[in-house]
Design a protein around this motif. Structure first.
Motif, mmCIF file in Angstrom:
data_model
loop_
_atom_site.group_PDB
_atom_site.id
_atom_site.type_symbol
_atom_site.label_atom_id
_atom_site.label_comp_id
_atom_site.label_asym_id
_atom_site.label_seq_id
_atom_site.Cartn_x
_atom_site.Cartn_y
_atom_site.Cartn_z
ATOM 1 N N ARG A 162 -11.397 -0.108 -3.662
ATOM 2 C CA ARG A 162 -10.071 -0.063 -3.859
ATOM 3 C C ARG A 162 -9.557 0.937 -3.475
ATOM 4 N N ASN A 163 -9.096 1.194 -2.483
ATOM 5 C CA ASN A 163 -7.997 2.809 -2.070
ATOM 6 C C ASN A 163 -7.147 3.164 -3.450
ATOM 7 N N VAL A 164 -7.877 4.517 -4.275
ATOM 8 C CA VAL A 164 -7.031 4.910 -5.388
ATOM 9 C C VAL A 164 -5.766 6.075 -5.114
ATOM 10 N N SER A 174 0.953 2.449 -1.373
ATOM 11 C CA SER A 174 -0.140 2.222 -2.247
ATOM 12 C C SER A 174 0.784 1.686 -3.456
ATOM 13 N N GLY A 175 1.450 0.914 -3.368
ATOM 14 C CA GLY A 175 2.331 -0.124 -4.051
ATOM 15 C C GLY A 175 1.622 -1.503 -3.589
ATOM 16 N N TYR A 176 0.962 -1.839 -2.674
ATOM 17 C CA TYR A 176 0.845 -2.896 -1.994
ATOM 18 C C TYR A 176 -0.849 -2.870 -2.533
ATOM 19 N N ARG A 177 -1.296 -1.735 -2.360
ATOM 20 C CA ARG A 177 -2.904 -1.528 -2.923
ATOM 21 C C ARG A 177 -2.633 -2.058 -4.689
ATOM 22 N N GLY A 178 -2.041 -1.273 -4.963
ATOM 23 C CA GLY A 178 -2.071 -1.800 -6.328
ATOM 24 C C GLY A 178 -2.140 -3.465 -6.873
ATOM 25 N N SER A 245 -2.050 6.208 5.333
ATOM 26 C CA SER A 245 -1.350 5.204 5.755
ATOM 27 C C SER A 245 0.400 5.218 5.647
ATOM 28 N N HIS A 246 0.948 4.934 6.459
ATOM 29 C CA HIS A 246 2.338 5.253 6.932
ATOM 30 C C HIS A 246 3.797 4.336 6.059
ATOM 31 N N SER A 247 4.326 4.798 5.437
ATOM 32 C CA SER A 247 5.441 4.452 5.458
ATOM 33 C C SER A 247 6.679 4.228 5.851
ATOM 34 N N GLU A 248 6.390 4.727 6.950
ATOM 35 C CA GLU A 248 7.573 4.078 7.529
ATOM 36 C C GLU A 248 7.619 2.680 8.457
ATOM 37 N N GLY A 338 11.311 3.219 -6.455
ATOM 38 C CA GLY A 338 11.733 3.480 -7.832
ATOM 39 C C GLY A 338 10.791 1.905 -8.179
ATOM 40 N N PRO A 339 10.838 1.583 -9.705
ATOM 41 C CA PRO A 339 10.230 0.086 -10.142
ATOM 42 C C PRO A 339 10.417 -0.807 -9.629
ATOM 43 N N VAL A 340 10.898 -1.098 -8.379
ATOM 44 C CA VAL A 340 10.677 -1.919 -7.709
ATOM 45 C C VAL A 340 10.506 -2.312 -6.526
ATOM 46 N N GLN A 341 9.244 -0.452 -6.068
ATOM 47 C CA GLN A 341 8.902 -0.010 -4.586
ATOM 48 C C GLN A 341 7.841 -0.983 -4.725
ATOM 49 N N ALA A 342 7.039 -1.773 -5.395
ATOM 50 C CA ALA A 342 6.281 -2.712 -5.444
ATOM 51 C C ALA A 342 6.252 -3.919 -4.820
ATOM 52 N N LEU A 343 7.032 -4.181 -5.260
ATOM 53 C CA LEU A 343 8.618 -5.865 -4.690
ATOM 54 C C LEU A 343 8.310 -5.313 -2.864
ATOM 55 N N TYR A 344 9.175 -3.826 -2.782
ATOM 56 C CA TYR A 344 9.516 -4.117 -1.163
ATOM 57 C C TYR A 344 7.960 -4.173 -0.720
ATOM 58 N N SER A 345 6.867 -3.743 -0.904
ATOM 59 C CA SER A 345 5.272 -3.760 -0.821
ATOM 60 C C SER A 345 4.800 -4.740 -0.009
#
Length: 380
Positions: A162-164, A174-178, A245-248, A338-345
């Motif tokens: 995993r990408n730590v 980061s959110g997607y990898r989690g 990785s990029h976020s944009e 914030g807390p829904v960043q993983a959902l966007y990922s």
């Protein structure tokens, strides 16, 4: 409620059902750690490193490899290079005064693509454990020992990790990898995982198989083929690496869309594995088919039908839905959800999978890879 809204609701429910089932299965099994019977081991290791115009970062990568907590007399480095810059000269100079590890430098005068390069490197690798890593990744000192401990289990033929830490600070990645690590952990405890990661994967040498020369998902293809021949291929969160990785939104498309194309094409090529090979074919592959092939199109259709429905029912006010999606995308790429960043990922990944599917239908995609100069700056 308009018929469009009703249809959108049904589409959304159908799209979400497998994910809800996955969450229920995860909560029931509560997988943790590696499913392998790990034990300490120090097998001889071949580290395969493909390079292409890496002169800016290759010396740092070699420093990284020599800092690994492993007896270097047991290690050989197999570099396959197709560069047009000074990469191979830097590698030769670096090893000129070193007795260990052994170096095999395969020089390609013509760039054929990553898969053919890896096939040649794997053929040259002579040690018991074969590790593939990328130039643009960083490895912790214990990574070879953790991989060897997994492969000491006679049922396990390959392991990835995993990408730590996402170098560059991309909250999207980061959110997607989690999320992905939880998926892969469950898959591994059920049977085997599908996706293998280029920054670090380890294989038993006698389990290696040739990769399709046109492959766009070489690491995952090799793992899938190993599973098809009877070996177990797993994810262990203790096997760690770092990758940038990029976020944009626009910049991520270059990085993510090609990966998406490769995974979709691989699943289609190996569609005959569905329902076979134990829980791998009955659970792992069907979930990935849904996530990578069906879900992106269903989600897009849901948004289109839903937008039509609210506009028909509420007029111009219904434009709030596409505006909301746009705002969600804008804030998500800025890592501001914030807390829904993983959902966007996950949404961002579905965008890449949809684009990758469309590109495949249009006949796009080849086996070459391009250097992302902006990300390379992180490693300098």
């Amino acid at each position: 409620m308009s018929p469009f809204a009703a249809v959108a609701g049904v589409l959304l429910a159908v799209t979400a059902a497998p994910y809800i089932a996955f969450l229920g299965l995860y909560a029931w099994l509560r997988p943790s750690g590696s499913p392998a019977a790990k034990s300490e081991a120090e097998p001889p290791v071949s580290i395969v490193l493909p390079t292409y115009n890496e002169s800016r970062i290759v010396e740092a990568k070699l420093d990284d490899l020599l800092a690994l907590d492993y007896p270097m007399e047991e290690v050989e480095l197999v570099v396959v290079d197709s560069s047009t810059d000074e990469t191979r000269e830097i590698i030769r100079d670096y090893f000129s005064d070193l007795e260990v590890p052994d170096l095999t430098l395969i020089e390609e005068d013509e760039r054929r693509g990553l898969a053919p390069a890896l096939n040649e490197a794997y053929e040259a690798a002579g040690r018991e454990m074969v590790v593939k890593t990328d130039c643009d990744s960083k490895l912790p000192p214990d990574v070879l020992r953790e991989a060897a401990a997994n492969l000491a289990d006679p049922e396990v033929d390959a392991v990835t990790g995993r990408n730590v830490e996402v170098l560059g600070g991309s909250g999207v990645e980061s959110g997607y990898r989690g999320v992905q690590s939880h998926i892969q952990q469950l898959e591994s405890h059920l049977d085997s995982t599908l996706i293998f990661h280029g920054p670090f994967s380890a294989f038993e040498n006698d389990a290696l198989l040739p990769i399709d020369p046109n492959s766009l998902a070489d690491d995952t293809e090799l793992a899938l083929k190993i599973r098809r021949q009877g070996g177990r291929v797993i994810f262990d969160p203790a096997v760690r690496y770092k990758e940038a990785s990029h976020s944009e939104f626009v910049k991520r498309r270059k990085q993510k869309d090609r990966r998406a194309m490769g995974l979709i094409r691989l699943l289609v090529q190996h569609r005959d594995a569905l329902g076979r090979y134990g829980k791998y074919g009955r659970a792992v592959l069907p979930f990935n088919w849904w996530f990578m092939i069906a879900s992106p199109w269903l989600l897009a259709l849901t948004l289109i039908v839903g937008t039509a429905g609210v506009i028909l029912q509420f007029g111009a006010v219904g434009l709030a839905l596409p505006v909301g999606v746009g705002l969600f995308t804008y804030l998500g790429q800025k890592d501001l959800l914030g807390p829904v960043q993983a959902l966007y990922s996950l949404f961002d990944t579905q965008v890449s999978l949809l684009r990758g599917g469309i590109d495949l239908l249009r006949g796009k995609g080849d086996g070459t890879w391009e250097v992302d100069a902006e990300l390379r700056e992180i490693y300098e």
